[in-house]
Scaffold this active site. Structure first.
Site, short mmCIF file in Angstrom:
data_model
loop_
_atom_site.label_atom_id
_atom_site.label_comp_id
_atom_site.label_asym_id
_atom_site.label_seq_id
_atom_site.Cartn_x
_atom_site.Cartn_y
_atom_site.Cartn_z
N HIS A 128 44.94 24.38 48.32
CA HIS A 128 45.10 25.88 49.01
C HIS A 128 46.41 26.08 49.38
CE1 HIS A 128 44.13 29.03 51.86
NE2 HIS A 128 43.09 29.04 51.44
N ASP A 142 42.94 17.80 54.22
CA ASP A 142 42.83 19.24 54.74
C ASP A 142 41.27 19.11 54.50
OD1 ASP A 142 41.77 21.84 54.52
OD2 ASP A 142 43.24 22.41 53.11
N GLN A 174 37.09 22.86 53.94
CA GLN A 174 35.85 22.87 52.88
C GLN A 174 34.86 21.84 53.24
OE1 GLN A 174 35.17 25.92 51.70
NE2 GLN A 174 37.08 26.95 51.81
N LYS A 184 34.51 28.10 59.35
CA LYS A 184 33.88 27.73 58.01
C LYS A 184 32.56 26.54 58.67
CE LYS A 184 37.96 27.98 55.26
NZ LYS A 184 37.90 29.12 54.28
N CYS A 191 43.38 31.62 46.92
CA CYS A 191 44.64 31.01 47.44
C CYS A 191 44.85 29.87 46.65
CB CYS A 191 44.37 30.88 49.00
SG CYS A 191 43.97 32.40 49.81
N1 ALA Z 1 40.10 29.41 52.33
C1 ALA Z 1 39.04 30.28 52.23
C2 ALA Z 1 38.45 30.51 50.66
O1 ALA Z 1 38.61 29.73 49.80
C3 ALA Z 1 39.45 31.68 52.72
O2 ALA Z 1 37.79 31.60 50.44
#
Ligand code: ALA
Length: 417
Positions: free
Chosen positions: A133, A210, A213, A236, A374
């Protein structure tokens, strides 16, 4: 935390109970039932989290670590209790290793500017991956401009997995840090982080993961992983926006200079000399997002009460159902077919731009994200301007996958495909 419905294992009835914890899921969009499939961008919040945040403002709004009055003490206790909840969530060795930040982005910037800037110099190397990202790329680029260090990149193969044989060859005596994502936000790939950490540690190179997610979908144990830094965002993980976590090993954090100066991060201040507070406060300058931290603690209670086993089982079942159904749509290509994935389905549809897919799906009440997510270097590698992305959370259902598939057929109809 007030649990509306306590569940242990997933089935259809229990799934409806989970759904009833999230008031927003009843929303209608363009007269249609909302089908929220943009969970990788942000998850919805259970009522208990919303109420916990409100309760702070209603009942004990006060600053933390500063007052001797009752409200301040109550707020401080709730704030520090949230730190302990996060510590247990990721199995950190101590609450002092949990730094509250604004989100993943601030966590990465903190490590780059505090750890990296004080140590890195010209010709040092930082290894990232091609699927990062932007928030795990740009802070390192800024650091490279400041120090003369340079980036080395682990490439991604055509199905969206890291080319680990190349990673091994990138490690050398100039490598100072490896910073990679645990799970790809654009493709859903779960990266072989154990192997990455093992290989880096054989050369005494620290690793930052990171976890933005991963945190809502996989059990994370930072001691078992043995990662040096782990960052994630509250929003998240069914928690509020504007709050996140940096985990760092105490020995590393202790040796790092402060990132920002201000109140709470000092022990004493004079114009001649300032001494800094101990961990974790050294990195928490200024009044924090108190309500957000406390509500994040509640979100941690919420997910742990359901359990990652149940969440994982449900999301994996949904992913495989969606992969099968979408795979049968003529002209649709799933982007990212790694062997190990979380519930993220990126796709392109022949003849329709991803933004148009997103707009038509929105008219059907189906919320997805479209664009480069991103991750522009990854999109460039895949030769795509962007994708449409559906991403699942614990409250999504097969019926919603059916609604997504129907809406995609509708888009094809609109475009006469
Ligand atoms: N990083 C977030 C996405 O993947 C905002 O949508």
């Amino acid at each position: 935390m007030k649990l509306l419905n306590r569940v242990s294992h997933y089935d259809d009835v229990q799934l409806q109970f989970w759904r009833s914890d999230f008031p927003i899921l009843k929303t209608k969009v363009h007269g249609k039932q909302l089908v929220y499939l943009d969970n990788a961008a942000t998850t919805q919040k259970p009522l208990t989290v919303i109420e916990t945040e409100q309760e702070y403002y209603r009942n004990y709004n006060a600053n933390v670590h500063r007052g001797i009055h009752t409200l301040s003490q109550t707020a401080t206790e709730a704030f520090e209790a949230a730190r302990t909840k996060v510590q247990h969530l990721i199995n950190a060795a101590s609450p002092n290793e949990i730094i509250f930040v604004r989100g993943t982005t601030e966590g990465v910037n903190l490590v780059a500017q505090s750890y990296g800037r004080s140590r890195f110099q010209a010709n040092d190397e930082i290894i990232l991956s091609q699927m990062e990202h932007h928030s795990n790329i740009v802070p390192w680029q800024i650091l490279c401009q400041q120090t003369g260090a340079r980036l080395r990149i682990i490439p991604v193969n055509t199905i969206g997995e890291l080319q680990m044989e190349v990673f091994e060859s990138l490690l050398n005596e100039h490598t100072r840090l490896v910073a990679v994502t645990h799970v790809s936000n654009a493709l859903g790939t779960i990266n072989p982080v154990n192997e990455i950490i093992d290989q880096a540690h054989q050369r005494n190179i620290p690793v930052l993961l990171d976890g933005a997610q991963a945190i809502a979908h996989l059990p994370v144990d930072v001691q078992e992983l043995d990662c040096d830094f782990y960052v994630f965002s509250g929003h998240k993980l069914y928690g509020p926006t504007g709050v996140g976590v940096l985990f760092g090993k105490a020995a590393l954090l202790d040796a790092m200079p402060p990132y920002q100066g201000g109140g709470d991060m000092i022990r004493s201040v004079s114009f001649e000399n300032t001494s800094y507070n101990t961990l974790p406060y050294k990195f928490e300058a200024g009044t924090p997002n108190i309500a957000g931290v406390i509500a994040l603690g509640d979100a941690v209670d919420y997910v742990t009460s359901i359990g990652f086993e149940a969440i994982g089982e449900h999301e994996q079942a949904l992913l495989s159902y969606a992969t099968q159904r979408m795979g049968r749509i003529p002209g649709l290509r799933i982007i990212g077919t790694a062997v190990k994935k979380i519930g993220i389905l990126s796709f392109v549809l022949e003849g329709i731009h991803p933004h148009d897919i997103g707009t038509i799906l929105n008219n059907q009440g189906v919320a997805i994200r479209t664009g480069h997510h991103c991750t522009m270097p990854l999109m460039e590698r895949l030769g795509l301007p962007g994708t449409a992305r559906a991403s699942f959370a614990l409250y999504n259902t097969r019926k919603e996958v059916d609604a997504l598939v129907e809406a995609i057929y509708k888009a094809k109809e609109v475009f006469k495909l």
